[in-house]
Design an enzyme around this catalytic site. Structure first.
Site, PDB file in Angstrom:
ATOM      1  N   HIS A  16       0.954  -1.197   0.083  1.00  0.00           N
ATOM      2  CA  HIS A  16       0.233  -0.049  -0.275  1.00  0.00           C
ATOM      3  C   HIS A  16       0.902   0.993   0.248  1.00  0.00           C
ATOM      4  O   HIS A  16       1.857   1.329   1.046  1.00  0.00           O
ATOM      5  CB  HIS A  16      -0.827  -0.011   0.948  1.00  0.00           C
ATOM      6  CG  HIS A  16      -1.376   1.127   1.396  1.00  0.00           C
ATOM      7  ND1 HIS A  16      -3.013   1.040   1.596  1.00  0.00           N
ATOM      8  CD2 HIS A  16      -2.107   2.833   0.882  1.00  0.00           C
ATOM      9  CE1 HIS A  16      -3.585   2.065   1.547  1.00  0.00           C
ATOM     10  NE2 HIS A  16      -3.099   2.721   1.228  1.00  0.00           N
ATOM     11  N   HIS A  18       1.911   5.613  -1.709  1.00  0.00           N
ATOM     12  CA  HIS A  18       1.398   7.018  -2.644  1.00  0.00           C
ATOM     13  C   HIS A  18       2.401   6.697  -3.657  1.00  0.00           C
ATOM     14  O   HIS A  18       3.549   7.500  -2.592  1.00  0.00           O
ATOM     15  CB  HIS A  18      -0.283   7.806  -1.775  1.00  0.00           C
ATOM     16  CG  HIS A  18      -0.838   7.408  -1.250  1.00  0.00           C
ATOM     17  ND1 HIS A  18      -2.057   7.222  -2.202  1.00  0.00           N
ATOM     18  CD2 HIS A  18      -1.044   6.305   0.259  1.00  0.00           C
ATOM     19  CE1 HIS A  18      -2.840   6.417  -0.722  1.00  0.00           C
ATOM     20  NE2 HIS A  18      -2.752   6.321   0.098  1.00  0.00           N
ATOM     21  N   ARG A  20       1.689   9.363  -5.767  1.00  0.00           N
ATOM     22  CA  ARG A  20       1.519  10.818  -6.441  1.00  0.00           C
ATOM     23  C   ARG A  20       2.394  11.000  -7.997  1.00  0.00           C
ATOM     24  O   ARG A  20       1.946   9.722  -8.994  1.00  0.00           O
ATOM     25  CB  ARG A  20       2.012  12.002  -5.692  1.00  0.00           C
ATOM     26  CG  ARG A  20       2.100  12.441  -4.042  1.00  0.00           C
ATOM     27  CD  ARG A  20       0.926  11.814  -4.403  1.00  0.00           C
ATOM     28  NE  ARG A  20       0.578  12.188  -2.353  1.00  0.00           N
ATOM     29  CZ  ARG A  20      -0.244  11.422  -1.937  1.00  0.00           C
ATOM     30  NH1 ARG A  20      -0.861  11.034  -2.200  1.00  0.00           N
ATOM     31  NH2 ARG A  20       0.059  11.922  -0.773  1.00  0.00           N
ATOM     32  N   ASN A  44      -5.198   7.554  -6.444  1.00  0.00           N
ATOM     33  CA  ASN A  44      -5.888   8.107  -5.467  1.00  0.00           C
ATOM     34  C   ASN A  44      -5.254  10.186  -6.196  1.00  0.00           C
ATOM     35  O   ASN A  44      -5.084  10.630  -5.985  1.00  0.00           O
ATOM     36  CB  ASN A  44      -6.314   8.549  -4.316  1.00  0.00           C
ATOM     37  CG  ASN A  44      -5.248   8.804  -3.468  1.00  0.00           C
ATOM     38  OD1 ASN A  44      -3.989   7.801  -4.132  1.00  0.00           O
ATOM     39  ND2 ASN A  44      -5.493   8.904  -2.388  1.00  0.00           N
ATOM     40  N   LYS A 101      -9.375  -0.178  -6.024  1.00  0.00           N
ATOM     41  CA  LYS A 101      -9.890   0.458  -4.952  1.00  0.00           C
ATOM     42  C   LYS A 101     -11.019   1.299  -4.525  1.00  0.00           C
ATOM     43  O   LYS A 101     -11.158   1.921  -5.299  1.00  0.00           O
ATOM     44  CB  LYS A 101      -8.777   1.308  -4.226  1.00  0.00           C
ATOM     45  CG  LYS A 101      -8.314   2.028  -3.407  1.00  0.00           C
ATOM     46  CD  LYS A 101      -7.948   1.454  -2.429  1.00  0.00           C
ATOM     47  CE  LYS A 101      -7.608   2.437  -0.486  1.00  0.00           C
ATOM     48  NZ  LYS A 101      -7.293   3.252  -0.499  1.00  0.00           N
ATOM     49  N   HIS A 138     -10.596   1.406   1.861  1.00  0.00           N
ATOM     50  CA  HIS A 138     -10.395   1.980   2.920  1.00  0.00           C
ATOM     51  C   HIS A 138     -11.842   1.779   4.258  1.00  0.00           C
ATOM     52  O   HIS A 138     -12.867   2.573   3.107  1.00  0.00           O
ATOM     53  CB  HIS A 138      -9.964   3.747   2.265  1.00  0.00           C
ATOM     54  CG  HIS A 138     -10.102   4.967   3.530  1.00  0.00           C
ATOM     55  ND1 HIS A 138      -8.947   5.051   3.232  1.00  0.00           N
ATOM     56  CD2 HIS A 138     -10.141   4.861   4.185  1.00  0.00           C
ATOM     57  CE1 HIS A 138      -9.493   6.177   4.329  1.00  0.00           C
ATOM     58  NE2 HIS A 138      -9.685   5.733   4.865  1.00  0.00           N
ATOM     59  N   HIS A 176      -4.801  -0.359   5.523  1.00  0.00           N
ATOM     60  CA  HIS A 176      -4.705   0.051   6.696  1.00  0.00           C
ATOM     61  C   HIS A 176      -4.957   0.114   8.206  1.00  0.00           C
ATOM     62  O   HIS A 176      -5.316   1.025   7.946  1.00  0.00           O
ATOM     63  CB  HIS A 176      -4.328   1.581   6.888  1.00  0.00           C
ATOM     64  CG  HIS A 176      -5.252   2.245   5.872  1.00  0.00           C
ATOM     65  ND1 HIS A 176      -6.363   2.073   6.013  1.00  0.00           N
ATOM     66  CD2 HIS A 176      -4.843   2.709   4.478  1.00  0.00           C
ATOM     67  CE1 HIS A 176      -7.165   3.476   5.158  1.00  0.00           C
ATOM     68  NE2 HIS A 176      -6.234   4.013   4.140  1.00  0.00           N
ATOM     69  N   LEU A 221      -4.651   8.674   7.805  1.00  0.00           N
ATOM     70  CA  LEU A 221      -6.725   8.782   7.764  1.00  0.00           C
ATOM     71  C   LEU A 221      -6.104   6.849   7.200  1.00  0.00           C
ATOM     72  O   LEU A 221      -5.531   6.967   6.316  1.00  0.00           O
ATOM     73  CB  LEU A 221      -6.977   8.813   7.081  1.00  0.00           C
ATOM     74  CG  LEU A 221      -8.011  10.592   7.824  1.00  0.00           C
ATOM     75  CD1 LEU A 221      -7.931  11.515   6.519  1.00  0.00           C
ATOM     76  CD2 LEU A 221      -8.409  10.639   9.034  1.00  0.00           C
ATOM     77  N   ASP A 249       1.283   2.825   3.900  1.00  0.00           N
ATOM     78  CA  ASP A 249       0.589   3.741   3.362  1.00  0.00           C
ATOM     79  C   ASP A 249       1.647   5.542   3.172  1.00  0.00           C
ATOM     80  O   ASP A 249       0.854   6.345   3.233  1.00  0.00           O
ATOM     81  CB  ASP A 249      -0.724   3.907   4.033  1.00  0.00           C
ATOM     82  CG  ASP A 249      -2.000   5.029   3.819  1.00  0.00           C
ATOM     83  OD1 ASP A 249      -1.795   4.985   2.439  1.00  0.00           O
ATOM     84  OD2 ASP A 249      -2.611   5.531   5.001  1.00  0.00           O
ATOM     85  N   HIS A 253       3.451  14.612   1.219  1.00  0.00           N
ATOM     86  CA  HIS A 253       2.593  15.642   0.950  1.00  0.00           C
ATOM     87  C   HIS A 253       3.450  16.943   1.196  1.00  0.00           C
ATOM     88  O   HIS A 253       4.467  16.512   2.125  1.00  0.00           O
ATOM     89  CB  HIS A 253       1.635  15.976   2.083  1.00  0.00           C
ATOM     90  CG  HIS A 253      -0.171  15.337   1.356  1.00  0.00           C
ATOM     91  ND1 HIS A 253      -0.999  15.557   0.674  1.00  0.00           N
ATOM     92  CD2 HIS A 253      -0.418  13.723   2.296  1.00  0.00           C
ATOM     93  CE1 HIS A 253      -1.656  14.502   0.562  1.00  0.00           C
ATOM     94  NE2 HIS A 253      -1.317  13.664   1.599  1.00  0.00           N
ATOM     95  N   ALA A 265      -3.560  14.744   5.750  1.00  0.00           N
ATOM     96  CA  ALA A 265      -3.338  13.529   6.168  1.00  0.00           C
ATOM     97  C   ALA A 265      -2.606  13.051   5.291  1.00  0.00           C
ATOM     98  O   ALA A 265      -2.493  12.323   4.161  1.00  0.00           O
ATOM     99  CB  ALA A 265      -4.657  12.796   5.907  1.00  0.00           C
TER     100      ALA A 265
HETATM  101  O1  DOR Z   1      -3.033   9.359   5.103  1.00  0.00           O
HETATM  102  C1  DOR Z   1      -4.094   9.353   4.673  1.00  0.00           C
HETATM  103  N1  DOR Z   1      -3.561   9.921   3.007  1.00  0.00           N
HETATM  104  N2  DOR Z   1      -5.078   8.284   3.965  1.00  0.00           N
HETATM  105  C2  DOR Z   1      -5.519   7.788   3.180  1.00  0.00           C
HETATM  106  O2  DOR Z   1      -6.194   7.859   2.383  1.00  0.00           O
HETATM  107  C3  DOR Z   1      -4.920   8.484   1.336  1.00  0.00           C
HETATM  108  C4  DOR Z   1      -3.328   9.263   1.919  1.00  0.00           C
HETATM  109  C5  DOR Z   1      -3.189  10.169   0.759  1.00  0.00           C
HETATM  110  O3  DOR Z   1      -3.072   9.834  -0.264  1.00  0.00           O
HETATM  111  O4  DOR Z   1      -2.488  11.138   0.874  1.00  0.00           O
HETATM  112 ZN    ZN Z   2      -3.242   4.853   1.939  1.00  0.00          ZN
END
Ligand code: DOR
Ligand code: ZN
Length: 345
Positions: A16, A18, A20, A44, A101, A138, A176, A221, A249, A253, A265
């Site tokens: 899992h 991310h 970007r 996402n 997802k 999720h 998660h 999250l 996860d 950011h 988050a």
């Molecule tokens: O904390 C999180 N950040 N939870 C998620 O489900 C998405 C993720 C994000 O893409 O930033």
């Molecule tokens: Zn995630």
């Protein structure tokens, strides 16, 4: 038991992640590719990755960002919407996409296009069950009346149990997990269910978000929960149960968007992911259980081969960089500026 000073593990995968896109992606791919052979790349983006064609193009962009000399395979996931056509499942499978997802609409970062009502997706779920694709969920309800700390438990009762009744042979990866209720649900479920656990949910409870002031880098999250939940997650991760596996996860950011009046988050853990897991397993006296959790249970669940090369962790103090480049801006990894006791060689 004396603690070893060196640990050799079959190379792990991150189930899992991310990444970007664009320059931000190019900044974070090397950290993951350094540690992991493969990763489930969450879709996402803005706009989300909803078609096989978009997933293939995104996979190409990720591959192009892998530094020379490293081998890293992105495993692609499509973002399910109320309008995903049934045929997309076949196209996804043919393109090598491994999962869809579920983002309940409004649950988290870029989830506005997510599913408003699971019943609208039943035909697609039927096709996924038939084709053996994994449904990554999720697991939080989005109802603003439900307390943010109770949203995972409510999801189990209101969404997951009915979903599994309707699609008993659909592979559901509960992403998660953060509560004792989720750990218990998964441990009692059949082999169609799996669950990822992040390093932050193994290491911290919700006090971490408020230590001497608001700590936005601990905000993700689903949110960190009470200590009893952390303890239940550690027990699950170190149990040897093949339904539990590694999924960071890691969610990058830019610092200024986390240190903000309405901070994003996500914890950025990729630069020290396996080290954080080693710390959590060591604290539980269960370093001998780390390899199966990190390197065996995930591929077994997804029906993919285990990796054949290895990584080495050594007991050596090092300081996680406080700040790293992130596209045009900067990012702060979780534990940035702090000393870790394990280091991947
Ligand atoms: O904390 C999180 N950040 N939870 C998620 O489900 C998405 C993720 C994000 O893409 O930033
Ligand atoms: Zn995630």
């Amino acid at each position: 038991m004396t603690t070893p000073t060196q640990l050799t593990l079959t190379r792990p995968d991150d189930w899992h992640l991310h990444l970007r896109d664009g320059a931000a992606m190019a900044s974070v791919v090397p950290a993951t590719a350094q540690q992991f052979a493969r990763a489930i790349v969450m879709p996402n983006l803005h706009p989300p990755v909803t078609t096989a064609e978009q997933a293939v193009a995104y996979r190409d962009r990720i591959r192009a960002a892998v530094p020379a000399g490293l081998k890293f395979e992105p495993l692609m996931v499509l973002y399910l919407t109320d309008n995903t056509p049934v045929d997309e499942v076949k196209r996804a499978k043919d393109a090598g996409v491994v999962a869809f997802k579920l983002y309940p609409a409004g649950a988290t970062t870029n989830s506005d296009a997510g599913v408003t009502d699971l019943r609208k997706t039943h035909k697609v779920l039927e096709a996924m069950q038939r084709e053996g694709l994994v449904f990554c969920v999720h697991g939080e309800v989005t109802d603003s009346e439900v307390d943010v700390f109770d949203r995972e438990k409510a999801f189990i009762d209101d969404k997951l149990i009915p979903l599994r009744r309707d699609f008993p042979e659909l592979k559901v990866a509960f992403e998660h997990i953060t509560t004792k209720e989720a750990a218990q649900y998964v441990s009692e479920a059949d082999h169609f269910v799996g669950a990822t656990i992040t390093p932050q949910h193994l290491l911290y409870n919700r006090n971490a978000i408020f230590m001497g002031g608001v700590r936005p880098h601990y905000y993700c999250l689903p949110i960190l929960k009470r200590e009893e939940h952390r303890v239940a997650l550690v027990k699950a991760a170190t149990s040897g149960d093949p339904k539990f596996f590694l999924g960071t996860d890691s969610a990058p950011h830019a610092s200024h968007l986390k240190e903000h009046a309405s901070g994003c988050a996500g914890c950025y853990t990729a630069p020290c992911a396996i080290e954080l897991y080693a710390e959590a397993f060591e604290a539980a006296g269960a370093l001998d259980k780390l390899e199966a959790f990190a390197s065996f249970h995930g591929p077994d669940y997804y029906g993919l081969p285990r990796n054949t090369d290895a990584i080495t962790l050594v007991r050596e103090d090092w300081v996680v960089p406080e700040e790293l480049p992130f596209g045009e801006t900067v990012i702060k990894p979780l534990r940035g500026g702090e000393t870790l006791r394990w280091k991947m060689r």
